[in-house]
Design a protein around this motif. Structure first.
Motif, PDB file in Angstrom:
ATOM      1  N   GLY A 173       0.813  -1.208   0.000  1.00 48.29           N
ATOM      2  CA  GLY A 173       0.000   0.000   0.000  1.00 48.29           C
ATOM      3  C   GLY A 173       0.848   1.260   0.000  1.00 48.29           C
ATOM      4  N   VAL A 186      -4.676   1.951   2.836  1.00 51.34           N
ATOM      5  CA  VAL A 186      -5.364   0.772   3.363  1.00 51.34           C
ATOM      6  C   VAL A 186      -6.840   0.853   2.998  1.00 51.34           C
ATOM      7  CG1 VAL A 186      -3.753   0.518   5.289  1.00 51.34           C
ATOM      8  CG2 VAL A 186      -5.832   1.891   5.583  1.00 51.34           C
ATOM      9  N   ARG A 187      -7.549  -0.248   3.177  1.00 46.73           N
ATOM     10  CA  ARG A 187      -9.000  -0.257   2.973  1.00 46.73           C
ATOM     11  C   ARG A 187      -9.683   0.537   4.076  1.00 46.73           C
ATOM     12  NH1 ARG A 187     -11.206  -4.804  -0.202  1.00 46.73           N
ATOM     13  NH2 ARG A 187      -9.464  -5.936  -1.154  1.00 46.73           N
ATOM     14  N   GLU A 192      -7.478  -3.003   6.367  1.00 45.01           N
ATOM     15  CA  GLU A 192      -6.846  -4.151   5.735  1.00 45.01           C
ATOM     16  C   GLU A 192      -6.021  -3.708   4.524  1.00 45.01           C
ATOM     17  OE1 GLU A 192     -10.119  -3.807   5.936  1.00 45.01           O
ATOM     18  OE2 GLU A 192     -10.868  -5.246   7.424  1.00 45.01           O
ATOM     19  N   ARG A 193      -5.182  -4.615   4.005  1.00 38.67           N
ATOM     20  CA  ARG A 193      -4.357  -4.321   2.830  1.00 38.67           C
ATOM     21  C   ARG A 193      -5.257  -3.972   1.656  1.00 38.67           C
ATOM     22  NH1 ARG A 193      -2.031  -7.483  -1.332  1.00 38.67           N
ATOM     23  NH2 ARG A 193      -2.994  -9.349  -0.462  1.00 38.67           N
ATOM     24  N   ALA A 194      -4.952  -2.870   0.974  1.00 41.95           N
ATOM     25  CA  ALA A 194      -5.808  -2.392  -0.108  1.00 41.95           C
ATOM     26  C   ALA A 194      -5.733  -3.303  -1.333  1.00 41.95           C
ATOM     27  CB  ALA A 194      -5.428  -0.955  -0.483  1.00 41.95           C
ATOM     28  N   LYS A 198      -7.842  -1.924  -5.523  1.00 39.86           N
ATOM     29  CA  LYS A 198      -8.175  -0.649  -4.887  1.00 39.86           C
ATOM     30  C   LYS A 198      -7.017   0.342  -4.950  1.00 39.86           C
ATOM     31  CE  LYS A 198     -11.789  -2.165  -1.681  1.00 39.86           C
ATOM     32  NZ  LYS A 198     -12.797  -1.220  -2.170  1.00 39.86           N
ATOM     33  N   ARG A 203      -7.824   3.574  -7.449  1.00 36.62           N
ATOM     34  CA  ARG A 203      -7.314   4.816  -6.858  1.00 36.62           C
ATOM     35  C   ARG A 203      -6.468   5.623  -7.827  1.00 36.62           C
ATOM     36  NH1 ARG A 203      -3.481   6.920  -3.261  1.00 36.62           N
ATOM     37  NH2 ARG A 203      -4.398   8.055  -1.516  1.00 36.62           N
ATOM     38  N   ARG A 239      -9.729  12.062   3.504  1.00 36.60           N
ATOM     39  CA  ARG A 239      -9.898  11.202   2.334  1.00 36.60           C
ATOM     40  C   ARG A 239     -10.216  12.065   1.117  1.00 36.60           C
ATOM     41  NH1 ARG A 239     -14.343   7.174   3.144  1.00 36.60           N
ATOM     42  NH2 ARG A 239     -13.269   5.891   1.590  1.00 36.60           N
ATOM     43  N   ASP A 243      -9.685   8.603  -2.901  1.00 30.78           N
ATOM     44  CA  ASP A 243      -9.880   7.664  -1.785  1.00 30.78           C
ATOM     45  C   ASP A 243     -11.341   7.234  -1.690  1.00 30.78           C
ATOM     46  OD1 ASP A 243      -7.237   7.517  -0.562  1.00 30.78           O
ATOM     47  OD2 ASP A 243      -7.515   9.619  -0.082  1.00 30.78           O
ATOM     48  N   ASP A 247     -12.541   3.609  -1.983  1.00 32.74           N
ATOM     49  CA  ASP A 247     -12.865   3.224  -0.608  1.00 32.74           C
ATOM     50  C   ASP A 247     -11.584   2.897   0.160  1.00 32.74           C
ATOM     51  OD1 ASP A 247     -14.690   2.974   1.409  1.00 32.74           O
ATOM     52  OD2 ASP A 247     -15.082   0.846   1.058  1.00 32.74           O
ATOM     53  N   THR A 248     -10.632   3.844   0.144  1.00 29.37           N
ATOM     54  CA  THR A 248      -9.357   3.674   0.811  1.00 29.37           C
ATOM     55  C   THR A 248      -9.095   4.838   1.767  1.00 29.37           C
ATOM     56  OG1 THR A 248      -8.203   4.780  -1.025  1.00 29.37           O
ATOM     57  CG2 THR A 248      -8.318   2.362  -1.061  1.00 29.37           C
TER      58      THR A 248
END
Length: 255
Positions: A173, A186-187, A192-194, A198, A203, A239, A243, A247-248
């Motif tokens: 990420g 991240v998510r 969590e790992r994007a 994502k 992005r 964000r 983002d 959705d990050t």
């Protein structure tokens, strides 16, 4: 087990396991409420403690739980705050590092290939894209035939930088700039790992296409999209528009 629950300075009472679980489902208790029971070292947020115990705190259907949307929004906000969003300065500095890494080799390449003669020829061929592309390709062939290795080296550096950033975004990420500043993508809201979809496709690639399309079809009016993207950094969770599309969230990377 009997739990002592508190909300701020207000004592909510003493409840057993089943009462606590039911209260969370019904919205009477919040994950941010503090809890303590015999054997615990101190007061802890209720949600964090129950998660450690793998207790079932799944929400009931929306139609059965009044105020469920507000409860979920509060939980998402609490998770965001725990993730420690990266500062605006960190995000700007990371972006500038990535930009400089790409611009420097590009400018060296440009100055060698796009000499004065080629610039004048391209200017004269603006209404003929095919002839313009042919003129640029002839110039590239001439430079390569001259044995000058610098353009090839600069092109290789740019390709390696792009590949490195794609791999780092997928796995960690992070771009090289984000690694230097200790931040990552991240998510949202779980952290969590994007992943590739994502962090890279949505992005960067998709949003880049949207910006390019808005500039092509709407001209100066299309600048509203990238400007809005920058201004959204002043949201509480920092964000930006890209983002929200993916959705990050950009956070400080945990050691």
């Amino acid at each position: 087990m009997k739990y002592h629950l508190a909300r701020g300075e207000e004592q909510l009472g003493i409840f057993n396991d089943l009462d606590v679980s039911a209260g969370l489902r019904e919205g009477r208790f919040r994950p941010t409420d503090l809890c303590w029971a015999e054997g615990m070292p101190g007061w802890l947020p209720l949600g964090a403690h129950l998660q450690e115990l793998n207790m079932d705190t799944a929400a009931a259907p929306v139609s059965e739980v009044p105020g469920l949307a507000a409860l979920r929004a509060e939980v998402r906000q609490d998770q965001t705050l725990r993730l420690q969003p990266a500062s605006r300065g960190q995000r700007l500095a990371a972006h500038l590092i990535d930009l400089v890494m790409m611009v420097v080799p590009f400018m060296v390449y440009y100055m060698i290939v796009f000499d004065q003669a080629l610039q004048e020829e391209v200017q004269a061929l603006q209404k003929d894209p095919a002839a313009m592309a042919a003129a640029i390709q002839r110039r590239i062939d001439v430079v390569q035939a001259s044995g000058n290795p610098v353009p090839s080296i600069m092109s290789l550096i740019m390709n390696l930088l792009m590949l490195a950033n794609v791999i780092l975004l997928t796995v960690r990420g992070q771009t090289l700039g984000k690694m230097c500043l200790g931040i990552q993508v991240v998510r949202f809201p779980g952290g969590e790992r994007a992943g590739f979809v994502k962090a890279v496709l949505l992005r960067n690639v998709l949003f880049g296409i949207l910006v390019f399309g808005s500039l092509i079809f709407y001209g100066l009016a299309g600048m509203a999209l990238p400007v809005a993207n920058v201004l959204l950094i002043f949201r509480q969770d920092r964000r930006c528009l890209h983002d929200l599309v993916a959705d990050t969230l950009v956070t400080r990377r945990k050691p």
